[in-house]
Design an enzyme around this catalytic site. Structure first.
Site, mmCIF file in Angstrom:
data_model
loop_
_atom_site.group_PDB
_atom_site.id
_atom_site.type_symbol
_atom_site.label_atom_id
_atom_site.label_comp_id
_atom_site.label_asym_id
_atom_site.label_seq_id
_atom_site.Cartn_x
_atom_site.Cartn_y
_atom_site.Cartn_z
ATOM 1 N N GLN A 312 5.886 4.198 -7.899
ATOM 2 C CA GLN A 312 6.841 5.263 -7.552
ATOM 3 C C GLN A 312 6.888 5.471 -6.036
ATOM 4 O OE1 GLN A 312 8.876 6.915 -9.551
ATOM 5 N NE2 GLN A 312 8.064 6.168 -11.492
ATOM 6 N N GLY A 340 -1.211 1.421 -10.150
ATOM 7 C CA GLY A 340 0.117 0.881 -9.861
ATOM 8 C C GLY A 340 1.223 1.883 -10.125
ATOM 9 N N LYS A 341 0.837 3.151 -10.386
ATOM 10 C CA LYS A 341 1.871 4.143 -10.701
ATOM 11 C C LYS A 341 2.602 4.610 -9.445
ATOM 12 C CE LYS A 341 -0.427 5.977 -14.843
ATOM 13 N NZ LYS A 341 -1.263 7.062 -15.388
ATOM 14 N N VAL A 342 1.875 4.642 -8.330
ATOM 15 C CA VAL A 342 2.452 5.104 -7.066
ATOM 16 C C VAL A 342 2.259 4.005 -6.025
ATOM 17 C CG1 VAL A 342 2.201 6.812 -5.207
ATOM 18 C CG2 VAL A 342 2.056 7.547 -7.588
#
Ligand SMILES: NC(=O)c1ccc[n+]([C@@H]2O[C@H](COP(=O)([O-])OP(=O)(O)OC[C@H]3O[C@@H](n4cnc5c(N)ncnc54)[C@H](O)[C@@H]3O)[C@@H](O)[C@H]2O)c1
Length: 411
Positions: A312, A340-342
């Site tokens: 993100q 790996g979300k941000v």
């Protein structure tokens, strides 16, 4: 016009002359000798000396001028991140809703105006927020009570309590349930679907109830339906909507909610935003499963579908949950980087404000509406098919896999 008053500390008090470091006679030699190369850089921030509040200032100006430290500063930073960066036309904004927000009136006061202004492109809510939203569409009153009421007496009087909010048990809850069940057995619900479609179909009814009851813009589902904003729920069985879906299934109703549709569609929105050369951002109200559901889109792209992506671009969370318990509700954006979300490059564009949503949401909504023009709705609900196709096609391009029956994928 009123003259800007001189900041107080610049006016020398009688008998005391302000001194700088170089003037201090008692400063020890070891400290005098220190060079402090980054001092000016560290102390380059806004000076904390807000003007006295008069009662005449506008709310957005008050936030900018007076919310200078601690969670007030995070709130100001969040308002600015949302308004100055996340509302750029090429940013796709997802919003998660946990906690009892619609019963507290936040649907009417804030979420509906955010949807109408085009400031939110897709939503993941607890089922409770969408269920209680139906009372507003049906014009069943939800009332202010007190947090310290006699619950046994409330029970005896057919009333239920959400902290200091009161609802009629049979007049509001059971009445909503009965109408909901009548809708759920209608022909358009007799199939397998994801929750965006389920809520879109319910939203059509909600919009019609609003119109009939002559109550305008009180329902999130109705507003989302009109604006083409897809509304998902992360736990379809965990609310009175899910309970009623299950209830009518006992009578042979054919509605089947498939959460995998939701997982892939929400992932497709994030990938589509990136592949169009744009950015993706999330506004997280509270934690719970809606927070994870909205954030797991990037691991779904990278880890499960094995498509190269980076996370993100914008992360804005309002929560009361602590990070040190290991729960996802309190997990910070930097922890989300490891999954790996941000995107690690975008960590400066991540803000966490520890406060109650009932305080922060109306403030952020006001700030954004005061400082930013409405955006054109992206109508992601209408684009689900196209975006799912793009996601599927990229999945097969990145992976040497066939269909599970051994056939070649038809793209
Ligand atoms: N009648 C219903 O349908 C009904 C009613 C209540 C709850 N539920 C279900 O129970 C589940 C959990 O409910 P929930 O979301 O109310 O609670 P929750 O307590 O699980 O809240 C989730 C997270 O949000 C945070 N949070 C909650 N309120 C907040 C606030 N005002 N400000 C800041 N942070 C806040 C909490 O700390 C927690 O991290 C959901 O799946 C919901 O659908 C259903």
């Amino acid at each position: 016009m009123r003259k800007t008053p001189k900041p107080k500390s610049q006016t020398p008090r009688p008998g005391v002359t302000p001194r700088m470091r170089k003037d201090l006679t008692e400063l020890p030699e070891w400290l005098r000798a220190r060079e402090c190369p980054h001092k000016a850089q560290y102390l380059g921030g806004t000076r904390i000396q807000p003007r006295g509040i008069t009662g005449r200032e506008k709310l957005a100006d008050l936030v900018d001028a007076s919310f200078l430290a601690y969670n007030a500063a995070r709130l100001r930073e969040g308002c600015r991140l949302f308004t100055e960066k996340m509302l750029e036309p090429d940013v796709t904004v997802g919003m998660s809703l946990a906690g009892a927000l619609t019963p507290a009136g936040l649907g009417c006061s804030s979420i509906v105006p955010l949807i109408k202004a085009g400031f939110v492109d897709w939503i993941v809510a607890t089922g409770a927020n969408l269920y209680h939203d139906l009372h507003f569409a049906l014009n069943y009153p939800v009332r202010v009570g007190r947090y310290n009421m006699d619950d046994t007496d409330l029970r005896a009087n057919d009333i239920v309590r959400i902290y200091d909010v009161l609802l009629g048990y049979s007049d509001c809850l059971m009445a909503t349930d009965e109408i909901l069940r009548e809708i759920l057995v209608q022909p358009e619900f007799q199939k397998e679907m994801g929750t965006a479609e389920l809520h879109y179909l319910l939203g059509r009814y909600a919009a019609e109830w609003e119109r009939k009851a002559r109550v305008k813009d009180v329902s999130v589902l109705a507003a989302a339906y009109r604006a083409g904003v897809p509304c998902y729920t992360s736990s379809p069985g965990d609310s009175t909507i899910g309970m009623n879906v299950a209830g009518v299934e006992l009578r042979g109703n054919k509605l089947r909610v498939n959460p995998s549709i939701d997982v892939n569609e929400t992932t497709a929105f994030v990938l589509a935003a990136k592949r169009a050369g744009g950015r993706s951002g999330v506004v997280l109200w509270g934690g719970g499963s809606p927070k994870n559901f909205i954030l797991q889109t990037e691991p779904q792209i990278q880890e499960v579908l094995r498509i190269k992506e980076f996370g993100q671009d914008y992360f804005l969370q309002f929560t009361d949950a602590r990070p040190d318990t290991g729960g996802l509700s309190g997990a910070t954006p930097s922890e989300a980087v490891s999954w790996g979300k941000v995107d690690p490059e975008r960590l400066p564009d991540a803000v966490v404000c520890y406060t109650d949503t009932t305080i922060a949401m109306p403030l952020l909504t006001h700030y954004a509406l005061a400082r930013h023009r409405p955006r054109k709705s992206k109508r992601l609900f209408d684009q689900r098919g196209k975006m799912m196709q793009a996601l599927t096609s990229e999945y097969f391009t990145h992976n040497k896999v066939k269909m599970v029956d051994g056939s070649e994928p038809v793209l």
